[in-house]
Design a protein around this motif. Structure first.
Motif, PDB file in Angstrom:
ATOM      1  N   ASN A   1     -11.889 -52.830  -1.073  1.00 49.01           N
ATOM      2  CA  ASN A   1     -12.518 -52.656  -2.375  1.00 49.01           C
ATOM      3  C   ASN A   1     -13.989 -53.000  -2.199  1.00 49.01           C
ATOM      4  O   ASN A   1     -14.348 -54.155  -1.954  1.00 49.01           O
ATOM      5  CB  ASN A   1     -11.867 -53.574  -3.421  1.00 49.01           C
ATOM      6  CG  ASN A   1     -12.474 -53.394  -4.802  1.00 49.01           C
ATOM      7  OD1 ASN A   1     -13.674 -53.200  -4.963  1.00 49.01           O
ATOM      8  ND2 ASN A   1     -11.637 -53.480  -5.827  1.00 49.01           N
TER       9      ASN A   1
ATOM     10  N   SER B   1     -18.320 -50.921  -5.455  1.00 52.00           N
ATOM     11  CA  SER B   1     -19.331 -49.871  -5.608  1.00 52.00           C
ATOM     12  C   SER B   1     -20.571 -50.104  -4.734  1.00 52.00           C
ATOM     13  O   SER B   1     -21.648 -49.572  -5.025  1.00 52.00           O
ATOM     14  CB  SER B   1     -19.749 -49.719  -7.075  1.00 52.00           C
ATOM     15  OG  SER B   1     -18.645 -49.328  -7.867  1.00 52.00           O
TER      16      SER B   1
ATOM     17  N   GLU C   1     -13.080 -48.561  -5.788  1.00 53.01           N
ATOM     18  CA  GLU C   1     -14.325 -48.769  -6.550  1.00 53.01           C
ATOM     19  C   GLU C   1     -15.484 -48.023  -5.905  1.00 53.01           C
ATOM     20  O   GLU C   1     -16.511 -48.606  -5.541  1.00 53.01           O
ATOM     21  CB  GLU C   1     -14.635 -50.262  -6.718  1.00 53.01           C
ATOM     22  CG  GLU C   1     -13.644 -50.976  -7.620  1.00 53.01           C
ATOM     23  CD  GLU C   1     -14.141 -52.328  -8.111  1.00 53.01           C
ATOM     24  OE1 GLU C   1     -15.362 -52.560  -8.133  1.00 53.01           O
ATOM     25  OE2 GLU C   1     -13.285 -53.160  -8.475  1.00 53.01           O
TER      26      GLU C   1
ATOM     27  N   TYR D   1     -16.205 -41.815 -10.568  1.00 56.35           N
ATOM     28  CA  TYR D   1     -15.687 -43.053  -9.986  1.00 56.35           C
ATOM     29  C   TYR D   1     -14.261 -42.810  -9.519  1.00 56.35           C
ATOM     30  O   TYR D   1     -13.498 -42.071 -10.147  1.00 56.35           O
ATOM     31  CB  TYR D   1     -15.724 -44.114 -11.083  1.00 56.35           C
ATOM     32  CG  TYR D   1     -15.075 -45.450 -10.806  1.00 56.35           C
ATOM     33  CD1 TYR D   1     -15.826 -46.523 -10.341  1.00 56.35           C
ATOM     34  CD2 TYR D   1     -13.718 -45.653 -11.060  1.00 56.35           C
ATOM     35  CE1 TYR D   1     -15.238 -47.771 -10.134  1.00 56.35           C
ATOM     36  CE2 TYR D   1     -13.130 -46.902 -10.853  1.00 56.35           C
ATOM     37  CZ  TYR D   1     -13.901 -47.957 -10.392  1.00 56.35           C
ATOM     38  OH  TYR D   1     -13.332 -49.190 -10.185  1.00 56.35           O
TER      39      TYR D   1
END
Length: 274
Positions: A50, A53, A78, A116
């Motif tokens: 993860n 972002s 993400e 996303y």
């Protein structure tokens, strides 16, 4: 003169010892490879991460972590694409930065700018790909996605999947999403490994629900914690597999050295596909 001869003799002995150790290590490695070939097993090095972002240190830092691990296939959660945070085609860019030229974006949400979801990166061609949107219970959680790809390594085919389940404290959305995932994969003909952020908080029903189909690589109570960095308190990032008899877990570990690039630690699992 005698001192010089003694030094030369010691040097030769050291060189001989080094050569012998190298030969033994090469032989052991060759024997392991031969044993794998004889048994028909294929080693698959997987990773789940993860990446938050890439908000902390950027895409280059995330790519550096992946390159250091050097996996065959990666699940990323993400991932923002063409947003203010990542104003680029993130999956394409990180594939280039890692040298893993095969990639697949599993769309979850369309944002005001960009979108996303999750990403699969692979060293090997993606023979088939598919993604679905996962439902939400009446708890105001976000729409999520489940994506998977069919790969082949050394003549063996398997599926590799990615997802990021709902984050609400209650299990309702996660249980709904798990049921949808199990329904999607129940008729797949090849074994599958799922790399995911399962938001599996302690004492939740997330893992028991998944264990109706998947096998965990470690006992829940003994699995290393993965979130948050740098002081993790529980495990929610997993590499799980099915069916049980198709895989042998060779190695499974949280990469605690990568403690600054995201708010999650990456997890690496090496499996022998039988």
């Amino acid at each position: 003169m005698m001192i010089a001869l003694s030094k030369a003799r010691n040097l030769n002995l050291r060189l001989l010892l080094f050569a012998l150790i190298t030969a033994v290590l090469v032989a052991v490695s060759a024997n392991e490879t031969s044993a794998q070939k004889l048994s028909g097993e294929v080693e698959i090095k997987t990773m789940t991460y993860n990446i938050y972002s890439a908000r902390k240190m950027g895409i280059e830092a995330i790519a550096a972590v992946i390159r250091k691990v050097n996996p065959d296939v990666v699940s990323l959660q993400e991932v923002e694409r063409n947003t203010d945070v990542n104003p680029m085609d993130f999956p394409k860019e990180i594939a280039a930065l890692t040298g893993m030229k095969y990639y697949f974006f599993a769309h979850a949400l369309t944002l005001k700018k960009g979108d996303y979801g999750n990403v699969i990166l692979s060293k090997y061609p993606l023979l088939q790909t598919k993604s679905i949107h996962l439902g939400v219970a009446d708890d105001g959680d976000d729409t999520r996605s489940f994506g998977y790809a069919l790969l082949e390594k050394d003549g063996k085919q398997f599926y590799f999947a990615t997802t990021h389940l709902g984050y609400k404290k209650d299990d309702a959305t996660r249980l709904k999403q798990i049921n949808e995932i199990l329904k999607e994969i129940k008729n797949l003909k090849q074994p599958i490994i799922l790399g995911a952020d399962l938001n599996s908080r302690p004492n939740s029903q997330t893992m028991p629900a998944l264990q109706k189909w998947f096998t965990l690589p470690c006992q829940i109570s003994n699995c290393e914690w993965t979130v948050p960095t740098p002081k993790p308190t529980y495990t929610c990032d997993w590499l799980i597999y099915a069916p049980h008899q198709a895989f042998e877990v060779k190695d499974y570990a949280v990469q605690f050295w990568a403690d600054k690039e995201s708010d999650h630690y990456p997890v690496v699992g090496t499996f022998n596909l039988k």
